[in-house]
Structure formats: C-alpha cells, structure tokens
Design an enzyme around this catalytic site. Sequence first.
Site, PDB file in Angstrom:
ATOM      1  N   LYS A 190       9.668 -14.739 -13.910  1.00  0.00           N
ATOM      2  CA  LYS A 190       9.228 -13.625 -14.759  1.00  0.00           C
ATOM      3  C   LYS A 190       7.970 -14.032 -15.519  1.00  0.00           C
ATOM      4  O   LYS A 190       7.006 -13.296 -15.589  1.00  0.00           O
ATOM      5  CB  LYS A 190      10.294 -13.235 -15.795  1.00  0.00           C
ATOM      6  CG  LYS A 190      11.474 -12.403 -15.367  1.00  0.00           C
ATOM      7  CD  LYS A 190      11.177 -11.037 -14.858  1.00  0.00           C
ATOM      8  CE  LYS A 190      10.794 -11.071 -13.407  1.00  0.00           C
ATOM      9  NZ  LYS A 190      11.820 -10.800 -12.451  1.00  0.00           N
ATOM     10  N   HIS A 215      14.326 -37.360 -11.865  1.00  0.00           N
ATOM     11  CA  HIS A 215      13.939 -37.738 -10.504  1.00  0.00           C
ATOM     12  C   HIS A 215      12.492 -37.347 -10.205  1.00  0.00           C
ATOM     13  O   HIS A 215      12.114 -37.266  -9.037  1.00  0.00           O
ATOM     14  CB  HIS A 215      14.888 -37.090  -9.493  1.00  0.00           C
ATOM     15  CG  HIS A 215      16.304 -37.546  -9.653  1.00  0.00           C
ATOM     16  ND1 HIS A 215      16.701 -38.825  -9.337  1.00  0.00           N
ATOM     17  CD2 HIS A 215      17.390 -36.924 -10.160  1.00  0.00           C
ATOM     18  CE1 HIS A 215      17.993 -38.958  -9.616  1.00  0.00           C
ATOM     19  NE2 HIS A 215      18.432 -37.815 -10.127  1.00  0.00           N
ATOM     20  N   CYS A 240       0.863  -1.179   0.000  1.00  0.00           N
ATOM     21  CA  CYS A 240       0.000   0.000   0.000  1.00  0.00           C
ATOM     22  C   CYS A 240       0.904   1.234   0.000  1.00  0.00           C
ATOM     23  O   CYS A 240       2.030   1.181   0.484  1.00  0.00           O
ATOM     24  CB  CYS A 240      -0.917   0.127   1.210  1.00  0.00           C
ATOM     25  SG  CYS A 240      -2.022  -1.268   1.447  1.00  0.00           S
ATOM     26  N   ARG A 278       3.139   0.116  -5.307  1.00  0.00           N
ATOM     27  CA  ARG A 278       3.011  -0.525  -3.992  1.00  0.00           C
ATOM     28  C   ARG A 278       1.687  -1.263  -3.821  1.00  0.00           C
ATOM     29  O   ARG A 278       1.447  -1.888  -2.794  1.00  0.00           O
ATOM     30  CB  ARG A 278       3.134   0.522  -2.888  1.00  0.00           C
ATOM     31  CG  ARG A 278       4.439   1.281  -2.907  1.00  0.00           C
ATOM     32  CD  ARG A 278       4.466   2.319  -1.824  1.00  0.00           C
ATOM     33  NE  ARG A 278       4.548   1.706  -0.524  1.00  0.00           N
ATOM     34  CZ  ARG A 278       5.681   1.363   0.077  1.00  0.00           C
ATOM     35  NH1 ARG A 278       6.822   1.596  -0.515  1.00  0.00           N
ATOM     36  NH2 ARG A 278       5.671   0.813   1.260  1.00  0.00           N
ATOM     37  N   TRP A 296      -3.021  -2.480  -1.489  1.00  0.00           N
ATOM     38  CA  TRP A 296      -2.775  -3.884  -1.817  1.00  0.00           C
ATOM     39  C   TRP A 296      -3.465  -4.657  -0.702  1.00  0.00           C
ATOM     40  O   TRP A 296      -3.040  -4.604   0.452  1.00  0.00           O
ATOM     41  CB  TRP A 296      -1.282  -4.180  -1.853  1.00  0.00           C
ATOM     42  CG  TRP A 296      -0.967  -5.576  -2.290  1.00  0.00           C
ATOM     43  CD1 TRP A 296      -0.895  -6.034  -3.569  1.00  0.00           C
ATOM     44  CD2 TRP A 296      -0.662  -6.699  -1.446  1.00  0.00           C
ATOM     45  NE1 TRP A 296      -0.575  -7.382  -3.576  1.00  0.00           N
ATOM     46  CE2 TRP A 296      -0.423  -7.807  -2.290  1.00  0.00           C
ATOM     47  CE3 TRP A 296      -0.568  -6.874  -0.072  1.00  0.00           C
ATOM     48  CZ2 TRP A 296      -0.103  -9.071  -1.796  1.00  0.00           C
ATOM     49  CZ3 TRP A 296      -0.249  -8.130   0.421  1.00  0.00           C
ATOM     50  CH2 TRP A 296      -0.015  -9.208  -0.444  1.00  0.00           C
ATOM     51  N   GLU A 344      14.759 -17.657 -12.493  1.00  0.00           N
ATOM     52  CA  GLU A 344      14.373 -16.269 -12.724  1.00  0.00           C
ATOM     53  C   GLU A 344      13.487 -16.166 -13.982  1.00  0.00           C
ATOM     54  O   GLU A 344      12.500 -15.428 -13.988  1.00  0.00           O
ATOM     55  CB  GLU A 344      15.624 -15.383 -12.842  1.00  0.00           C
ATOM     56  CG  GLU A 344      15.388 -13.927 -13.145  1.00  0.00           C
ATOM     57  CD  GLU A 344      14.501 -13.198 -12.143  1.00  0.00           C
ATOM     58  OE1 GLU A 344      14.192 -13.728 -11.066  1.00  0.00           O
ATOM     59  OE2 GLU A 344      14.083 -12.072 -12.472  1.00  0.00           O
ATOM     60  N   GLU A 378       4.771 -14.488 -13.197  1.00  0.00           N
ATOM     61  CA  GLU A 378       4.185 -13.316 -12.543  1.00  0.00           C
ATOM     62  C   GLU A 378       3.490 -12.364 -13.512  1.00  0.00           C
ATOM     63  O   GLU A 378       2.537 -11.706 -13.127  1.00  0.00           O
ATOM     64  CB  GLU A 378       5.190 -12.581 -11.647  1.00  0.00           C
ATOM     65  CG  GLU A 378       6.244 -11.760 -12.324  1.00  0.00           C
ATOM     66  CD  GLU A 378       7.121 -10.998 -11.304  1.00  0.00           C
ATOM     67  OE1 GLU A 378       8.308 -10.835 -11.588  1.00  0.00           O
ATOM     68  OE2 GLU A 378       6.618 -10.568 -10.259  1.00  0.00           O
ATOM     69  N   LYS A 407       4.847  -4.005  -6.164  1.00  0.00           N
ATOM     70  CA  LYS A 407       6.282  -3.888  -6.402  1.00  0.00           C
ATOM     71  C   LYS A 407       7.081  -4.067  -5.116  1.00  0.00           C
ATOM     72  O   LYS A 407       8.105  -4.730  -5.091  1.00  0.00           O
ATOM     73  CB  LYS A 407       6.556  -2.507  -7.007  1.00  0.00           C
ATOM     74  CG  LYS A 407       8.011  -2.233  -7.292  1.00  0.00           C
ATOM     75  CD  LYS A 407       8.442  -2.942  -8.538  1.00  0.00           C
ATOM     76  CE  LYS A 407       9.911  -2.807  -8.819  1.00  0.00           C
ATOM     77  NZ  LYS A 407      10.390  -3.940  -9.626  1.00  0.00           N
ATOM     78  N   ASN A 437      -0.620   1.823   5.867  1.00  0.00           N
ATOM     79  CA  ASN A 437       0.116   0.765   5.168  1.00  0.00           C
ATOM     80  C   ASN A 437       0.677  -0.158   6.250  1.00  0.00           C
ATOM     81  O   ASN A 437       1.342   0.315   7.162  1.00  0.00           O
ATOM     82  CB  ASN A 437       1.242   1.419   4.355  1.00  0.00           C
ATOM     83  CG  ASN A 437       2.344   0.448   3.970  1.00  0.00           C
ATOM     84  OD1 ASN A 437       3.509   0.803   3.945  1.00  0.00           O
ATOM     85  ND2 ASN A 437       1.996  -0.773   3.662  1.00  0.00           N
ATOM     86  N   GLY A 438       0.377  -1.451   6.140  1.00  0.00           N
ATOM     87  CA  GLY A 438       0.895  -2.399   7.141  1.00  0.00           C
ATOM     88  C   GLY A 438      -0.190  -3.359   7.581  1.00  0.00           C
ATOM     89  O   GLY A 438      -1.245  -3.457   6.945  1.00  0.00           O
TER      90      GLY A 438
HETATM   91  O1  M6R Z   1      12.566  -5.016  -3.462  1.00  0.00           O
HETATM   92  P1  M6R Z   1      13.068  -6.428  -3.358  1.00  0.00           P
HETATM   93  O2  M6R Z   1      14.179  -6.731  -4.284  1.00  0.00           O
HETATM   94  O3  M6R Z   1      13.401  -6.805  -1.937  1.00  0.00           O
HETATM   95  O4  M6R Z   1      11.828  -7.332  -3.775  1.00  0.00           O
HETATM   96  C1  M6R Z   1      11.876  -8.725  -3.633  1.00  0.00           C
HETATM   97  C2  M6R Z   1      10.763  -9.386  -4.408  1.00  0.00           C
HETATM   98  O5  M6R Z   1       9.520  -9.001  -3.905  1.00  0.00           O
HETATM   99  C3  M6R Z   1      10.821  -9.066  -5.899  1.00  0.00           C
HETATM  100  O6  M6R Z   1      12.057  -9.375  -6.445  1.00  0.00           O
HETATM  101  C4  M6R Z   1       9.723  -9.843  -6.653  1.00  0.00           C
HETATM  102  O7  M6R Z   1      10.002 -11.204  -6.608  1.00  0.00           O
HETATM  103  C5  M6R Z   1       9.633  -9.332  -8.093  1.00  0.00           C
HETATM  104  N1  M6R Z   1       8.281  -8.947  -8.389  1.00  0.00           N
HETATM  105  C6  M6R Z   1      10.022 -10.338  -9.104  1.00  0.00           C
HETATM  106  O8  M6R Z   1       9.964  -9.818 -10.397  1.00  0.00           O
END
Ligand code: M6R
Length: 609
Positions: free
Chosen positions: A486, A505, A2, A27, A75, A482, A489, A604, A100-101
């Site tokens: 990507k 396995h 948030c 956020r 969020w 990774e 998500e 984010k 926020n929290g």
């Molecule tokens: O700000 P940070 O690097 O600590 O964030 C960690 C993860 O939340 C962040 O990398 C998340 O996995 C991304 N959305 C991946 O693309």
Amino acid sequence: MCGIVAATASREVSEILMEGLRRLEYRGYDSAGIALISHNAALQMHRRPGKVKELEYALKQTPITGFIGIAHTRWATHGEPSELNAHPHISGGRVAVVHNGIIENHGKLRDELIEKGYKFDSDTDTEVIVHLLHFNLETNEKSLPEALRSVVQRLEGAFALAAIDIAHPNQIVASRRDSPLVIGVGIGEYFIASDQLALRQVTDRFIYLEENDTVLVTPDFLEVRNRDDVVVQRKVSQITSAPEENMLGSYSHFMQKEIYEQPQALRSTLNQTSDPENPSLFGTDTEKTFDKVKAIQVVACGTSYHAGLVARYWLEELAGIPCQVEIASEFRYRKRVSQPGTLLITVSQSGETADTLAALRGISPGEFLATLAISNVENSTLVRESDLAFMTKAGAEVGVASTKAFTTQLASFLSITLALGRRNGIPEDKEKEISSALDALPDAVSSILKMDYQIRHLSAQFTRRNNMLFLGRGVYYPVAMEGALKLKEISYIHAEAYAAGELKHGPLALVDEDMPVVAIAPGDQLLEKLRSNLEEVRARGGQLSVFADPHSGLEPSSDLSILMMPNCVEYIKPIVYTVALQLLAYYVALNKGTDVDKPRNLAKSVTVE
Ligand code: M6R
C-alpha cells in the site's frame, strides 16, 4: 488495461462517451481520446496526454458532436504516453480504432503494412489494426464487419477493440479476445465498453461477449458472430442492483472513502453467508464440492495474493486443510503437481486480471477438483469461467490501491475456512468463537477508523523517508507485506516487508537511523519472539513504530512509537490491523502530495500480461 467505450444512438453521444471514460479511468490514465462521426459524415477527434480531465478541457475549447463515436483511456504498453500514441488511431482519414490489450505480432504486421505503403504515426501496437482494417475496406471492398473479421484473424495476442468508419456512419464493429468487452443495450441505441460500470448511466441491460466474438451495432441492430463466423444469440442480462455510487461525497479521495466503507462492505459480504436464498455461495454444488476438498491452491496477484497468504494460516490451522498460495504470473508458466482433491481458488477484485484468468484457463482437465473464484465483480470473466463463486460485496472499488476488496476477501476466506473446518472436525467451541468474531468484525474495523487522527499524526515522520521496512510474524507477515505494498504504490516510498525472524539473515544490514521500521505486534504466541526482533532493530539505531496489542507490554520511548490498537479476538486481527496500515499509507501519500487514487504507472485492472 486501458478502457474503451463506444456508442451509436439517435442523440449526441459525446457526453455519454466522456462519462464512460471518467468511469473507466481506473483502467489507465496516461492519455485519453475521443473520435466522433459528425452529422455530415466527417471524422472529428481529440486526443490528449494525461488524464481524462485534459481531454475534457480540449472538448470544452473545441466541442465536437455526433451520434456515433468511440473513446479510450490509456495505460501505455507500446510507446510513451503522448498525443501521437493516444487512441483513437486513424487510417486513410476514414477509419478509427480504440484498443485494449497487446498485439504480439504487431512487428510483422507493421513491416507488411509499410510494404503496402502505410505510414505509421505512433509507436503503438494498435496502429496495425486500424491500417489493416483500412486495407481490407479499401482494397478488398469488404463490409465493415467482414473487414473486422479478416483483421482479427491476423491478430495474435489480447484485444478488446471497437472501430468506426465514415463510409458506414451509423455502424460500430467490435471484437474481443482475452480482454473484457460488454455491449450495453439501450432503447434504439447500443453501447460498448470494457466494463459495464462505464455504461450504468445509460442502461442496465448487458451482453457479455465470449472469446473471439465479433459484433456489429447500429442504433437499432445488433449482430454477434462467434469464432466460427456463425451468427449467435448472446443472453441479455439485466442488472438489478442500483448503479454504483461513484461520487466522493465528503471524502477527499476514493481510497479514503473506500477505507471508511469497510464496516459496511464487511457486513454485506458476511450477511450473504447466512442468506439461504443465495445458491451461488454455499448452495448444493458448493456443499458437494466442499465435502471432497483435501487441499487448496490459491492463485492471485498483488493484494489479492496477500489475501491468499493470510488465508493459508487460517485454512491450515483452523480447518486442517493443506494450502498452497502462488502468484498467478508464476503459476501459469510452471509445471505443477497437485494432490488429488485440490480446490483451486482464484482471488481477484476485478475478476479480469489477465494473469489470474490465464492461470485459471491454463489448468489441465482433472488437475483440480473444482475451481472457485473470490471476486468483487459479478459477471466478471473469472466468475463466469469458474465452477463456483464467492462474491465479496465491497461495492465498486475505484482507488487503484485496493482496500475494501482486500478486507472483504479475507472475511470471505474466514467464512470458507469455517465451512471446510466443519467438515474437518473443527471443535464446536472454536467454530462458535470464530463465528462471533466475524459478527464483531465490522465494529472492530470501525474502532480503527476512530484512530484516524493518531495514525495521521504518526504518518508525518515518514513523509521524507525514501525507504521503510515492515515486520510481522506468522499471519501478520502477509499483513506486513500488504502494508508495504500500500505504502509503495501510493507514496512511492520504497518499502519491503520481512518475516521478523528473517531480519538477522540479511535485511538487518539495512537498519540504521535512516531506516524507519514498522512492526505489527498483535500479542499472540509469537509476541516474545517478535520483541527480541524489535530489540535487534533498536540496538542498531533503527526507529521503530509498532502497531501493538494492549497486552503486548510495549512502552513508548524516544526510539519507539507505539500505536495502541483496540483489543479484539485473534482471528479477525489480521483484518483489523490491515485497516490501520491502509490509513498510514493514505496519510503518508497525502503528506507527500502524490495522486492517491491514480498513482503513477499503475492501473486498477491489469488486463494485460
Ligand atoms: O483485480 P485484482 O484483485 O485481480 O487485482 C490484482 C492486483 O493488480 C491488485 O491487487 C493490485 O496489486 C492493487 N493495486 C494493490 O493495491
């Protein structure tokens, strides 16, 4: 998560708050809301489910005005995204709060407030804050800052919050614990936000609040009190860099723009290592600490965790330093044993990720030699609370899917590997080879960007798939992880990564003509092993797409698409191949028509546990 933003000024603040929300949308974007105190001291509010543009539309239809206000982009944690659950929350028609929290004891407080006669309109944990504040103002006749301090003493959990009250029409009160909050200092005006980025259009002077600080601001007055209710002076920091470019320009999405910014982001990150004026990097403190490093523990989340996994191969193979890598949400709750001389490296683009911060804060005295944060945000909490920092110079990353932050984290890790390797007897020729590979990195990434059309073409075959596998061996296993992250998500396709040797396995049972498999074949010493794994897939009817080195000897066929990668030095290949996987995920999502920059259910910066 948030985002909150607040302003008290001698001018209209509604557009300042809306611009703040646009910049904070990374956020969370489940719902948004704004409340202003009008010139005749009435509380006016709009709240809308959905993104900030829905709120913008509501404001266009029915404008509201005022010199003081608060706003929020959400969020969802407690309660579905809806108008009733959107912030601000109001009590008694006079007090409004944005938060926020997560308030962990909200159930108990809610029961208490219901007994006192308060009615709850939402399913949120936040509503207890606004009713408690109202109770303190009405029943205990406290001033607004006193009332806030009584409230925060009752709260368990994490919060950054701001409140306004029509009985005090030029005051904003705010407080933080385990969630970020900055004060923007203007001329005859003050602003408050979750992130300075939200306020760069109005000021370049910021105060970073400490844990449990409470604040009172009017247009020309600021008072900060610490956890002991003592008035304190907090330093005002002037930001010298130009406000971050927050425009798409000719790009369709921030993710696309950020993928394309990687050559420059890498150049900026790598240039600072050769800047003798940069003491935070390899200055005396870092040099002294590095002399004593015997082992490394990396802690991070998501993409930043993947950067740590790649770095482990480099740190152990090139610098001869044992390295462990762990997800922050696991590390923080585990009884750990670390060997003497271990450097704790936390990695976080935002520097505000709750689990990573909690991991750092949870270490015992003497458990680690020192702490080093790799982060993209100067003055972030993680950077401020670590002994040492290595800043990635990626520039603001807006797209939820992390791209340039990841590759610059990897470049930072390679620089750190070199610095530690020098102390650990890395052969001079190898050191030179890695240094010149790093010099060549931005151009190598540019050459992948030139393959945009080919990768877009390849992406078409995955658009209608529901599942995908990504395979890699050695350092390319975390690269495959990774790539899968990507894809899942932003395209919502279920994707998993496996170390290619693990296929037999278990996961091989999943392989048939409906399971596309993406493999990374960089032509290293594991190539022959990987080729056997690829044959195992083909023998089961699997459709293979391989990102291959020109020397891999792989030939395309009806069940094997090859994307021939440009030749480059081994050490930087994990970074270079990642960029191709980022483009693949981007185009699959684009084909599917998902919201690339703001994928569903995500935010984010993950500032809640
Ligand atoms: O700000 P940070 O690097 O600590 O964030 C960690 C993860 O939340 C962040 O990398 C998340 O996995 C991304 N959305 C991946 O693309």
